[in-house]
Design a protein around this motif. Structure first.
Motif, short mmCIF file in Angstrom:
data_model
loop_
_atom_site.label_atom_id
_atom_site.label_comp_id
_atom_site.label_asym_id
_atom_site.label_seq_id
_atom_site.Cartn_x
_atom_site.Cartn_y
_atom_site.Cartn_z
N PRO A 104 9.57 -6.82 -12.54
CA PRO A 104 9.42 -5.77 -11.53
C PRO A 104 9.99 -4.42 -12.01
O PRO A 104 11.14 -4.35 -12.46
N GLU B 165 -2.81 -8.78 -13.70
CA GLU B 165 -1.36 -8.95 -13.59
C GLU B 165 -1.02 -10.33 -13.04
O GLU B 165 -1.65 -10.83 -12.11
N THR C 53 1.99 -12.37 -11.27
CA THR C 53 3.26 -12.26 -10.57
C THR C 53 3.72 -13.64 -10.13
O THR C 53 2.98 -14.62 -10.24
N ARG D 167 2.40 -9.49 -4.62
CA ARG D 167 2.95 -8.14 -4.61
C ARG D 167 3.58 -7.75 -3.28
O ARG D 167 4.22 -6.71 -3.19
N SER D 168 3.37 -8.54 -2.23
CA SER D 168 3.91 -8.20 -0.91
C SER D 168 4.85 -9.29 -0.42
O SER D 168 4.92 -10.37 -1.01
N ALA E 94 8.51 -10.62 -3.02
CA ALA E 94 7.63 -9.91 -3.96
C ALA E 94 8.31 -9.58 -5.27
O ALA E 94 7.69 -9.63 -6.34
N ASP E 95 9.57 -9.19 -5.23
CA ASP E 95 10.27 -8.78 -6.46
C ASP E 95 11.10 -9.89 -7.08
O ASP E 95 11.84 -9.65 -8.04
N ASP F 299 -4.66 -9.50 -9.37
CA ASP F 299 -3.34 -10.12 -9.39
C ASP F 299 -3.49 -11.61 -9.13
O ASP F 299 -4.20 -12.02 -8.20
#
Length: 417
Positions: free
Chosen positions: A97, A121, A123, A127-128, A132-133, A192
């Protein structure tokens, strides 16, 4: 023959499994894939290293690529890499991130300069949302998503990182879809694939709720809120789930059963197949034979039926049962361990594994590209690259002159062989 991605330019900022496996699939299709690594290399070069810089897990996901080993924190290097990225068709990345934005490699800034760019990408949680992070690895997501084999002693992680590999396949499918769209619209886009979503895909048979039959789930979820705090064991939790969920005699018809000399796997869940299996093996299951009839104690009935069937199967060999069941049209097969597969005739006859030569390690047998095309075949062209093997040639392609490349190498901002 040229592969389906011949002429495609890809740059991969991939670590561990999902993004690198996506990059390998594109390389198998003929794409020019540049793998950007740190000066120390992808972590999988060191995990289980066979010789320094060459780990088994790196070899399995990075064939056919060129290695660019650089220090992205160096402003001059970062600018050169960004210039290179803007010439690409596809970016495959699983940045930490905030890392992409720090180096000017985020989708927003890149797409403004190159609207045709496809940015794939990977993850952990999407992303939400509140996670998310958060960083994530396969085993962490296996726990979070429920993709576990839970025994009375506790949860066991999957034997292979299947979430990561599924995410890699979905990334490659996403890139292919985005390329098809770009052919029609001229525009790139970001896609994503979250490890969490890949884990849900793997549980597609069970991650659903049908109101008329699945109300037991709500009671079980409510029970789980307090079960462990109240001292419940894993055995208690499994017993509670077993008590609440509907029962069918699945264990007899779907899974692994002992024979006289090994085990056989059987998939005969459809009622016509169950009827055939009763006939071939020689047992009776009233629950399957008479629609609408149910035993008073489903668990006891299923356990007794399983014992009867396995007792009969133990009277003959796996090979003979395989022949008898297969002749009746019942999907089945001998159970194998993974160590046996490299020598398996079926695997070799279909080219599901290939031989390659590695510059440092010599001969390798590896899993072949997973899709066969008649006109544009996928090809395992070259073994994985040595760290920084292509740094010089790639940076020259980015627009740097030889003197600048030499100067960057001298001050340790890039790595060359």
């Amino acid at each position: 023959m040229p592969g389906p991605f011949s002429g495609l330019r890809v740059i991969e900022f991939g670590r561990f499994i999902a993004a690198p496996y996506c990059g390998q699939l594109l390389a198998d299709g003929g794409a020019d894939v540049i793998k950007v690594e740190s000066l120390d290399g992808d972590e999988t070069r060191r995990n289980g290293a066979i010789v320094p810089g060459e780990g088994r897990q790196f070899l399995n996901k990075n064939r056919g690529k060129r290695s660019l080993a650089v220090d992205l924190s160096d402003p001059e290097v970062s600018a050169a890499v960004r210039a290179l990225v803007l010439k690409m068709d596809v970016v495959v990345a699983n940045f930490r991130p905030g890392q992409a934005r720090r180096h000017g490699l985020d989708y927003e800034s890149l797409s403004r300069a190159n609207p045709r760019l496809i940015y794939a990408e990977n993850t952990a949680y999407g992303r939400s949302g509140p996670m998310a992070d958060a960083p994530g690895m396969d085993v962490v997501l296996a726990g979070y998503s429920g993709l576990l084999n839970i025994t009375a002693d506790g949860p066991m992680p999957p034997p292979e990182p299947i979430i990561d590999y599924t995410a890699g396949l979905l990334l490659a499918w996403g890139v292919s879809t985005a390329l098809y769209t770009r052919e029609r619209t001229g525009k790139g886009q970001r896609l994503d694939v979250a490890l969490l979503q890949a884990a849900l895909v793997l549980q597609n048979n069970h991650i659903n709720h049908i109101d008329v039959i699945d109300n037991w789930r709500e009671e079980f979820v409510e029970y789980l809120k307090h079960a462990f705090a109240g001292g419940a064991s894993w055995a208690d939790v499994l017993a509670k789930r077993d008590e609440l969920q509907p029962h069918v005699p699945a264990r007899v018809y779907y899974g692994f059963l002992r024979t006289s000399d090994g085990m056989i796997s059987i998939a005969a869940m459809a009622r016509p197949l169950r009827m055939k299996m009763m006939e071939v093996v020689g047992f009776d299951d009233r629950w399957s034979r008479e629609p609408g009839w149910e035993p008073e104690d489903a668990r006891a009935y299923t356990a007794a039926l399983y014992g009867t069937v396995e007792e009969i199967l133990r009277t003959d060999t796996t090979e003979n049962w395989h022949r008898k069941l297969s002749s009746a049209g019942i999907p089945c097969g001998p159970m194998r361990l993974r160590e046996q597969l490299l020598d398996d005739e079926q695997v070799r006859e279909n080219g599901f594994v290939v031989r390659m030569e590695h510059a440092t390690l010599g001969g390798l047998t590896v899993v072949a590209p997973p899709v066969a095309f008649s006109e544009t075949p996928l090809t395992a062209s070259t073994a994985s690259p040595q760290l920084g093997q292509h740094t010089r040639e790639v940076l020259l392609e980015s627009g740097l002159d030889a003197g600048t490349v030499d100067r960057l190498a001298a001050r340790g901002a890039i790595r060359t062989p």
